[in-house]
Design a protein around this motif. Sequence first.
Motif: not given
Length: 117
Positions: A15-28, A106-111
């Motif tokens: 789960g935290f591997g997926i979270w870190s992927s989400a964090f990095a890809s959203l930031y990029a 992590t993704g809430l600021p998107i909306v």
Amino acid sequence: MNRPASPSLLLLVAGFGIWSSAFASLYAANAIGCASGWQNVDVGPISLNRLVLAVLWIGHLSASGLPLARCLKTWRSHADQGHPSRFLSASALGANGCALFATLWTGLPIVSASACL
């Protein structure tokens, strides 16, 4: 003799591997989108930048649900047997639940926030 499947250590950190992927890809993606001017390209009622970020976020939320469902299934199979790996199952379930919440947070600021300033 049938032994119930025990959760692997990989499920504990999945789960935290997926979270870190989400964090990095959203930031990029946000950096690339802002640098490329995607916030000025409208796709229906939202900008292209926000659309790309939302698709990435929803994809990672969906991916985060897979190990959580697997952990829940394993935890339930160990619930009434007093199986020694029940602790690992419960730990993996808790870690993946926290990771799903972290991905959501992590993704809430998107909306709610402006993507590019």
